[in-house]
Design a protein around this motif. Sequence first.
Motif, PDB file in Angstrom:
ATOM      1  N   ALA A 128       0.848  -1.197   0.000  1.00 39.38           N
ATOM      2  CA  ALA A 128       0.000   0.000   0.000  1.00 39.38           C
ATOM      3  C   ALA A 128       0.876   1.236   0.000  1.00 39.38           C
ATOM      4  O   ALA A 128       1.990   1.233   0.529  1.00 39.38           O
ATOM      5  CB  ALA A 128      -0.923   0.024   1.223  1.00 39.38           C
ATOM      6  N   ALA A 129       0.346   2.289  -0.613  1.00 40.45           N
ATOM      7  CA  ALA A 129       0.993   3.600  -0.584  1.00 40.45           C
ATOM      8  C   ALA A 129      -0.053   4.634  -0.217  1.00 40.45           C
ATOM      9  O   ALA A 129      -1.185   4.612  -0.723  1.00 40.45           O
ATOM     10  CB  ALA A 129       1.610   3.940  -1.939  1.00 40.45           C
ATOM     11  N   VAL A 130       0.337   5.552   0.663  1.00 38.28           N
ATOM     12  CA  VAL A 130      -0.560   6.587   1.164  1.00 38.28           C
ATOM     13  C   VAL A 130      -0.091   7.922   0.597  1.00 38.28           C
ATOM     14  O   VAL A 130       1.077   8.284   0.725  1.00 38.28           O
ATOM     15  CB  VAL A 130      -0.555   6.645   2.704  1.00 38.28           C
ATOM     16  CG1 VAL A 130      -1.730   7.475   3.201  1.00 38.28           C
ATOM     17  CG2 VAL A 130      -0.588   5.241   3.299  1.00 38.28           C
ATOM     18  N   ALA A 131      -1.020   8.664  -0.019  1.00 40.35           N
ATOM     19  CA  ALA A 131      -0.668   9.915  -0.685  1.00 40.35           C
ATOM     20  C   ALA A 131      -1.183  11.107   0.110  1.00 40.35           C
ATOM     21  O   ALA A 131      -2.396  11.266   0.298  1.00 40.35           O
ATOM     22  CB  ALA A 131      -1.248   9.943  -2.100  1.00 40.35           C
ATOM     23  N   ILE A 147      -3.117   6.692   6.902  1.00 40.52           N
ATOM     24  CA  ILE A 147      -2.101   5.652   7.068  1.00 40.52           C
ATOM     25  C   ILE A 147      -2.686   4.451   7.828  1.00 40.52           C
ATOM     26  O   ILE A 147      -2.444   3.290   7.477  1.00 40.52           O
ATOM     27  CB  ILE A 147      -0.880   6.223   7.805  1.00 40.52           C
ATOM     28  CG1 ILE A 147      -0.302   7.425   7.045  1.00 40.52           C
ATOM     29  CG2 ILE A 147       0.192   5.151   7.993  1.00 40.52           C
ATOM     30  CD1 ILE A 147       0.637   8.289   7.858  1.00 40.52           C
ATOM     31  N   TYR A 148      -3.479   4.741   8.849  1.00 47.36           N
ATOM     32  CA  TYR A 148      -4.134   3.702   9.643  1.00 47.36           C
ATOM     33  C   TYR A 148      -5.024   2.822   8.756  1.00 47.36           C
ATOM     34  O   TYR A 148      -5.009   1.587   8.860  1.00 47.36           O
ATOM     35  CB  TYR A 148      -4.948   4.371  10.747  1.00 47.36           C
ATOM     36  CG  TYR A 148      -5.883   3.502  11.529  1.00 47.36           C
ATOM     37  CD1 TYR A 148      -5.437   2.392  12.245  1.00 47.36           C
ATOM     38  CD2 TYR A 148      -7.244   3.822  11.597  1.00 47.36           C
ATOM     39  CE1 TYR A 148      -6.311   1.612  12.981  1.00 47.36           C
ATOM     40  CE2 TYR A 148      -8.124   3.057  12.330  1.00 47.36           C
ATOM     41  CZ  TYR A 148      -7.663   1.946  13.019  1.00 47.36           C
ATOM     42  OH  TYR A 148      -8.533   1.176  13.752  1.00 47.36           O
ATOM     43  N   GLU A 149      -5.784   3.436   7.861  1.00 47.60           N
ATOM     44  CA  GLU A 149      -6.646   2.659   6.967  1.00 47.60           C
ATOM     45  C   GLU A 149      -5.814   1.794   6.027  1.00 47.60           C
ATOM     46  O   GLU A 149      -6.200   0.657   5.713  1.00 47.60           O
ATOM     47  CB  GLU A 149      -7.551   3.594   6.156  1.00 47.60           C
ATOM     48  CG  GLU A 149      -8.594   4.323   6.984  1.00 47.60           C
ATOM     49  CD  GLU A 149      -9.600   3.380   7.642  1.00 47.60           C
ATOM     50  OE1 GLU A 149      -9.862   2.291   7.071  1.00 47.60           O
ATOM     51  OE2 GLU A 149     -10.122   3.732   8.712  1.00 47.60           O
ATOM     52  N   ALA A 150      -4.674   2.307   5.586  1.00 39.67           N
ATOM     53  CA  ALA A 150      -3.801   1.512   4.724  1.00 39.67           C
ATOM     54  C   ALA A 150      -3.279   0.292   5.474  1.00 39.67           C
ATOM     55  O   ALA A 150      -3.248  -0.828   4.939  1.00 39.67           O
ATOM     56  CB  ALA A 150      -2.637   2.372   4.228  1.00 39.67           C
ATOM     57  N   ILE A 151      -2.863   0.485   6.712  1.00 43.81           N
ATOM     58  CA  ILE A 151      -2.355  -0.629   7.520  1.00 43.81           C
ATOM     59  C   ILE A 151      -3.430  -1.699   7.667  1.00 43.81           C
ATOM     60  O   ILE A 151      -3.180  -2.899   7.468  1.00 43.81           O
ATOM     61  CB  ILE A 151      -1.885  -0.121   8.892  1.00 43.81           C
ATOM     62  CG1 ILE A 151      -0.664   0.790   8.758  1.00 43.81           C
ATOM     63  CG2 ILE A 151      -1.573  -1.304   9.818  1.00 43.81           C
ATOM     64  CD1 ILE A 151      -0.296   1.522  10.041  1.00 43.81           C
ATOM     65  N   MET A 178       1.902   7.754  14.772  1.00 41.60           N
ATOM     66  CA  MET A 178       0.552   7.815  15.346  1.00 41.60           C
ATOM     67  C   MET A 178      -0.329   6.718  14.766  1.00 41.60           C
ATOM     68  O   MET A 178      -1.085   6.050  15.492  1.00 41.60           O
ATOM     69  CB  MET A 178      -0.059   9.195  15.099  1.00 41.60           C
ATOM     70  CG  MET A 178       0.560  10.312  15.910  1.00 41.60           C
ATOM     71  SD  MET A 178      -0.140  11.945  15.499  1.00 41.60           S
ATOM     72  CE  MET A 178      -1.852  11.691  15.989  1.00 41.60           C
ATOM     73  N   ALA A 179      -0.237   6.511  13.457  1.00 48.80           N
ATOM     74  CA  ALA A 179      -1.032   5.465  12.813  1.00 48.80           C
ATOM     75  C   ALA A 179      -0.630   4.091  13.324  1.00 48.80           C
ATOM     76  O   ALA A 179      -1.487   3.216  13.528  1.00 48.80           O
ATOM     77  CB  ALA A 179      -0.857   5.540  11.305  1.00 48.80           C
ATOM     78  N   ALA A 180       0.667   3.886  13.551  1.00 41.80           N
ATOM     79  CA  ALA A 180       1.136   2.606  14.078  1.00 41.80           C
ATOM     80  C   ALA A 180       0.550   2.336  15.454  1.00 41.80           C
ATOM     81  O   ALA A 180       0.169   1.199  15.777  1.00 41.80           O
ATOM     82  CB  ALA A 180       2.658   2.600  14.126  1.00 41.80           C
ATOM     83  N   GLU A 181       0.473   3.369  16.279  1.00 39.34           N
ATOM     84  CA  GLU A 181      -0.119   3.212  17.606  1.00 39.34           C
ATOM     85  C   GLU A 181      -1.599   2.862  17.510  1.00 39.34           C
ATOM     86  O   GLU A 181      -2.103   2.022  18.275  1.00 39.34           O
ATOM     87  CB  GLU A 181       0.075   4.495  18.402  1.00 39.34           C
ATOM     88  CG  GLU A 181       1.538   4.782  18.766  1.00 39.34           C
ATOM     89  CD  GLU A 181       1.724   6.144  19.410  1.00 39.34           C
ATOM     90  OE1 GLU A 181       0.707   6.848  19.598  1.00 39.34           O
ATOM     91  OE2 GLU A 181       2.881   6.503  19.712  1.00 39.34           O
ATOM     92  N   MET A 182      -2.305   3.487  16.570  1.00 42.32           N
ATOM     93  CA  MET A 182      -3.720   3.188  16.366  1.00 42.32           C
ATOM     94  C   MET A 182      -3.896   1.728  15.938  1.00 42.32           C
ATOM     95  O   MET A 182      -4.792   1.023  16.420  1.00 42.32           O
ATOM     96  CB  MET A 182      -4.309   4.139  15.328  1.00 42.32           C
ATOM     97  CG  MET A 182      -4.334   5.603  15.767  1.00 42.32           C
ATOM     98  SD  MET A 182      -4.535   6.775  14.386  1.00 42.32           S
ATOM     99  CE  MET A 182      -6.191   6.384  13.831  1.00 42.32           C
ATOM    100  N   GLY A 213       1.876  -9.117  10.283  1.00 41.81           N
ATOM    101  CA  GLY A 213       2.517  -7.875  10.658  1.00 41.81           C
ATOM    102  C   GLY A 213       2.711  -6.935   9.477  1.00 41.81           C
ATOM    103  O   GLY A 213       2.613  -7.340   8.313  1.00 41.81           O
ATOM    104  N   VAL A 214       2.960  -5.674   9.789  1.00 40.09           N
ATOM    105  CA  VAL A 214       3.094  -4.619   8.783  1.00 40.09           C
ATOM    106  C   VAL A 214       4.366  -3.829   9.067  1.00 40.09           C
ATOM    107  O   VAL A 214       4.619  -3.440  10.214  1.00 40.09           O
ATOM    108  CB  VAL A 214       1.880  -3.669   8.800  1.00 40.09           C
ATOM    109  CG1 VAL A 214       2.057  -2.531   7.799  1.00 40.09           C
ATOM    110  CG2 VAL A 214       0.589  -4.441   8.519  1.00 40.09           C
TER     111      VAL A 214
END
Length: 331
Positions: free
Chosen positions: A71-74, A86-90, A115-119, A98-99
């Motif tokens: 995935a790529a987040v723009a 980013i959270y939705e991409a993960i 922050m997205a990783a923590e979510m 794992g990611v």
Amino acid sequence: MKKIINNPDNVVEEMLNGMVVSQPQYLKRLEGFDVVVRADKKNSKVALVSGGGSGHEPSHGGFVGRGMLDAAVAGAVFTSPTPDQIYEAIKAVDTGKGVLLIIKNYSGDVMNFEMAAEMAAADGIEVEKVITNDDVAVENSTWTTGRRGIAGTVLVHKIAGAKAESGAALADVKKAAEKVIANERSMGMAIEPCTVPAAGKPSFTLADNEMEIGIGIHGEPGTHRESLKTADEIAQQLVDKILAENIYGTGDEVAVLVNGLGATPLMELYIVSAKVQAILKEKGLKMVKTYIGNYMTSLEMAGCSVTLLKLDNELKELLFAPADTPALVQF
């Protein structure tokens, strides 16, 4: 300002739509989000997510596919994507293995990806991260603490992607990515600026006979400006700065990336590459693979960067592993 666009406020939206309708065999878009994911999601593997501000195409969406990113987040042009994107991409690419987040070292990117990783971790998703910092030009810059992540990030995508595609565990994929980061260095320069669509004017100015050495991929200042030199002299300056890191020695095998910043003709990149090859041969380095073209651009900036990656047997095998993404497709 002349650009082939419709509305400056809609460039990212329209670009992403163009990517997925033009290359549906590779890409899908997450509905409601500025995220593209692999059309052929592969289960039971570590997933790789990267991204950043738009304007660096083909990075990052062009490297979504088999053997590279999942995935790529723009974000907006030259602006970090938000944590929720980013959270939705993960969530979209996680398969339970794992990611790994691959983050260029810019303050906004690092903060928002973390922050997205923590979510995601709160949802029970195992997330690790690496931060690329290959730019040897300056230690701190406009948007960074420490060195910037630039074109060498693409080699991290390639090697970590190959490791993940092989079925390796998250810890091993992260270790491979970290090995690339430890063994690659980059340096760039520019002869013409770029124009962010919403701004409508160049991000900086250079006189007709000037060039900027060490410039960043968002137009951040480099080390200095000087009179325009020949391609051979430019290549010498960039490579000398990289070799001054003292991580490359006689007999080392290396991969070379000669990257265009958006408006530099391939003719000019090949001329630079010829000198780079000559310098490295003189230093006793062995070129195993050379990439030439637009990999990490800065809109329509004219200029280039050079990246060297020192290889061991593992990195060499992963570098040559198959990959199939929109930016790598051959006619």
